[in-house]
Design a protein around this motif. Structure first.
Motif, PDB file in Angstrom:
ATOM      1  N   PRO A 193       8.095  -6.507  -4.425  1.00 49.71           N
ATOM      2  CA  PRO A 193       6.723  -6.720  -3.947  1.00 49.71           C
ATOM      3  C   PRO A 193       5.771  -6.935  -5.122  1.00 49.71           C
ATOM      4  O   PRO A 193       6.010  -6.427  -6.223  1.00 49.71           O
ATOM      5  N   ASP A 196      -0.833  -5.465  -7.171  1.00 49.09           N
ATOM      6  CA  ASP A 196      -2.202  -5.947  -7.377  1.00 49.09           C
ATOM      7  C   ASP A 196      -3.173  -4.868  -6.913  1.00 49.09           C
ATOM      8  O   ASP A 196      -3.090  -4.394  -5.784  1.00 49.09           O
ATOM      9  N   ASN A 197      -4.092  -4.479  -7.824  1.00 50.08           N
ATOM     10  CA  ASN A 197      -5.009  -3.391  -7.466  1.00 50.08           C
ATOM     11  C   ASN A 197      -6.392  -3.881  -7.078  1.00 50.08           C
ATOM     12  O   ASN A 197      -7.296  -3.085  -6.875  1.00 50.08           O
ATOM     13  N   LYS A 199      -9.656  -5.739  -5.062  1.00 49.71           N
ATOM     14  CA  LYS A 199     -10.204  -5.435  -3.721  1.00 49.71           C
ATOM     15  C   LYS A 199     -10.775  -6.711  -3.107  1.00 49.71           C
ATOM     16  O   LYS A 199     -11.581  -6.668  -2.185  1.00 49.71           O
ATOM     17  N   SER A 203      -6.398 -10.209  -3.283  1.00 46.97           N
ATOM     18  CA  SER A 203      -5.647  -8.976  -3.109  1.00 46.97           C
ATOM     19  C   SER A 203      -5.186  -8.829  -1.655  1.00 46.97           C
ATOM     20  O   SER A 203      -4.042  -8.420  -1.391  1.00 46.97           O
ATOM     21  N   THR A 204      -6.074  -9.171  -0.691  1.00 41.33           N
ATOM     22  CA  THR A 204      -5.706  -9.111   0.728  1.00 41.33           C
ATOM     23  C   THR A 204      -4.537 -10.057   0.993  1.00 41.33           C
ATOM     24  O   THR A 204      -3.583  -9.713   1.711  1.00 41.33           O
ATOM     25  N   ILE A 206      -2.295 -11.051  -1.179  1.00 45.06           N
ATOM     26  CA  ILE A 206      -1.083 -10.506  -1.798  1.00 45.06           C
ATOM     27  C   ILE A 206      -0.493  -9.401  -0.930  1.00 45.06           C
ATOM     28  O   ILE A 206       0.722  -9.337  -0.719  1.00 45.06           O
ATOM     29  N   LYS A 207      -1.390  -8.551  -0.367  1.00 42.99           N
ATOM     30  CA  LYS A 207      -0.900  -7.463   0.485  1.00 42.99           C
ATOM     31  C   LYS A 207      -0.231  -8.043   1.734  1.00 42.99           C
ATOM     32  O   LYS A 207       0.841  -7.571   2.151  1.00 42.99           O
ATOM     33  N   ALA A 208      -0.842  -9.085   2.308  1.00 45.48           N
ATOM     34  CA  ALA A 208      -0.262  -9.720   3.507  1.00 45.48           C
ATOM     35  C   ALA A 208       1.102 -10.320   3.158  1.00 45.48           C
ATOM     36  O   ALA A 208       2.069 -10.207   3.926  1.00 45.48           O
ATOM     37  N   ASN A 210       3.128  -9.274   0.765  1.00 43.05           N
ATOM     38  CA  ASN A 210       4.075  -8.160   0.577  1.00 43.05           C
ATOM     39  C   ASN A 210       4.594  -7.655   1.920  1.00 43.05           C
ATOM     40  O   ASN A 210       5.782  -7.376   2.075  1.00 43.05           O
ATOM     41  N   ARG A 211       3.657  -7.539   2.904  1.00 45.32           N
ATOM     42  CA  ARG A 211       4.058  -7.074   4.245  1.00 45.32           C
ATOM     43  C   ARG A 211       5.059  -8.050   4.857  1.00 45.32           C
ATOM     44  O   ARG A 211       6.076  -7.657   5.430  1.00 45.32           O
ATOM     45  N   GLU A 214       8.392  -7.661   3.344  1.00 45.44           N
ATOM     46  CA  GLU A 214       9.010  -6.438   3.857  1.00 45.44           C
ATOM     47  C   GLU A 214       9.659  -6.718   5.218  1.00 45.44           C
ATOM     48  O   GLU A 214      10.814  -6.350   5.466  1.00 45.44           O
TER      49      GLU A 214
END
Ligand code: ADP
Length: 458
Positions: A193, A196-197, A199, A203-204, A206-208, A210-211, A214
């Motif tokens: 994954p 990225d820290n 905000k 970043s959103t 990247i989080k999407a 990663n999900r 997963e």
């Protein structure tokens, strides 16, 4: 984009500021000139009563000191005739016919005209008219526009510098994300994954991502488990069917029964090969495909494989080229045989009858290179990078020729685990598959869990 937006906003802001300022200045000017005109009209009332033109002219001449920006002043009697006139000495002449005597105030580019009544209602005695030079307004406009231009240029430079320093930070993260997506697509490795820290929106994103990785990983895992279990469950009854058919083939000598048993055996053989491929893939995915390394003679293996293949496919001419002089190399004989069989069966499967298939071997100091060359349908250039992927079949072949797209994936895993390389080259007619094997045992010839990251050359 940021710089462009800042410039537009600044220009609008400054224009609004300058125009408001000029409007205020004009309002102030009109007010002060009207009060001067009013003072003159009050003082001039008695001069009109007594027909004293000289006194009226004297009142107007005072303007030279009190309001030097007034370049012309007129006192008219109630019939509109000139009673007294003042013209500032040295002021530029202008066409007096342009003076709007009927308006209370009026602006042209360079002048402000103001009028005030002398007397009122039925006792109207005349009018005072002032023409005011607006040189100060021109100077104010010029300086405001200059300041605005300097500020806009400064703001553009600053926002350009800021965006230049922020840009690499944004682009770097976006490029990182894009490269990872390309890498994941290429290798099918969903295990790393992105960190990225931030905000912000990136970043959103990247989080999407990663999900999503997963979830894909989970579903891949479930699919692999299912393939593993299903193939295993199919293998046991099929092995026993094959055993009984083998026995029947020996016992049955009547026709057409004997021929039927033979056809059933051929189909069973195909099914067993399919299940073996599926089981191999399942083992590769879970990192359990083990190598049994021994020394074996490669030339012998090539000859054996060619002769058994020649019997299976008499319509193709399979030729061996190159001499390895009984060279023995370290490796898993059975697995290398599986690679050779796969490449040969593809060469035959994707070539028309009566064409040649050439297997050649070449030895250098450190490695052995095997080439399987065919004169068949070839591989489209845009698909050459994908054919070693799991379940990948080229668009042209998948419709007419049976297959699951697993053979080359398994070959790649076997060769990479021998620390060799495998690749394909397009030929004028057909294609050439190559693989290399090291001549010396490498201490690291062990199963690599993540084969996708090993050096595949295509
Ligand atoms: P398959 O069971 O489909 O043959 P493989 O993994 O062995 O699976 O091959 C993947 C794909 O690569 C095939 O579907 C075919 O499109 C292409 N391919 C492999 N070998 C050849 C070849 N010698 N000539 C043309 N295309 C080939």
């Amino acid at each position: 984009m940021q710089v462009f937006t800042s410039v537009i906003v600044l220009v609008i802001f400054f224009l609004a500021y300058i125009f408001t300022d000029i409007r205020d200045y004009k309002e102030r000017k009109v007010k002060s000139m009207i009060s001067i005109a009013h003072v003159i009209s009050t003082n001039a009332e008695s001069t009109i009563d007594f027909h004293d033109n000289d006194a009226a002219a004297k009142i107007l001449s005072e303007l030279k000191n009190t309001a030097p920006e007034i370049v012309r002043a007129d006192i008219l009697d109630k019939n509109g005739k000139f009673f007294a006139t003042y013209a500032k000495p040295g002021a530029a002449k202008f066409d007096t016919s342009l003076i709007p005597y009927n308006k209370k105030n009026y602006f042209t580019d360079k002048f402000l005209f103001v009028s005030d009544d002398i007397g009122s209602g039925n006792d109207m005695k005349g009018k005072v008219l002032l023409a005011v030079e607006l040189t100060e307004l021109g100077a104010i406009k010029k300086s405001k526009f200059e300041i605005a231009a300097v500020l806009i240029i400064a703001a553009v430079c600053i926002s350009f510098l800021i965006s230049l320093s922020v840009q690499p930070y944004i682009s770097k993260r976006l490029l990182y994300l894009v490269n990872t997506i390309i890498q994941v697509r290429k290798t099918g490795n969903y295990n790393n994954p992105l960190a990225d820290n931030g905000k912000d929106e990136i970043s959103t994103l990247i989080k999407a991502f990663n999900r999503l990785m997963e979830e894909v990983k989970e579903s891949e895992k479930r699919k692999d488990e299912f393939i593993g279990i299903a193939s295993h469950e199919l293998k046991t009854p099929l092995t026993s069917i094959k055993g009984y058919l083998d026995l029947l083939y020996v016992l049955e000598d009547k026709e057409p029964n004997h021929q039927c048993v033979q056809k059933a055996l051929e189909s069973t053989h195909k099914l067993m090969k399919l299940i073996k491929d599926l089981l191999d893939v399942s083992k590769i995915q879970s990192g359990q495909l083990q190598l049994n390394i021994t020394e074996f003679k490669m030339e012998e293996l090539i000859e054996e494989t060619i002769s058994s293949f020649q019997m299976l496919s008499p319509v193709h001419e399979i030729i061996k080229e190159g001499n390895l002089h009984n060279l023995a190399i370290p490796g898993d004989r059975q697995k290398i045989e599986q690679v050779l069989i796969n490449l040969l069966s593809n060469a035959v499967k994707y070539s028309p009858p009566d064409t040649k298939v050439i297997v050649s071997a070449r030895q250098t100091d450190a490695e052995l290179t095997i080439q399987v060359r065919d004169f068949g349908i070839g591989i489209p250039a845009d698909e050459i990078a994908d054919i070693f992927e799991r379940f990948y079949r080229t668009k042209g072949s998948s419709v007419h020729i049976a297959g699951l797209g697993l053979g080359l994936y398994i070959c790649r895993d076997i060769i990479l685990n021998h620390k060799g390389k495998i690749w394909v080259e397009r030929e004028a007619k057909g294609s050439s598959f190559y693989f290399t094997l090291p001549l010396k045992t490498s201490p690291s010839i062990i199963r690599t869990k993540n084969i996708e990251n090993a050096g595949l050359i295509i």
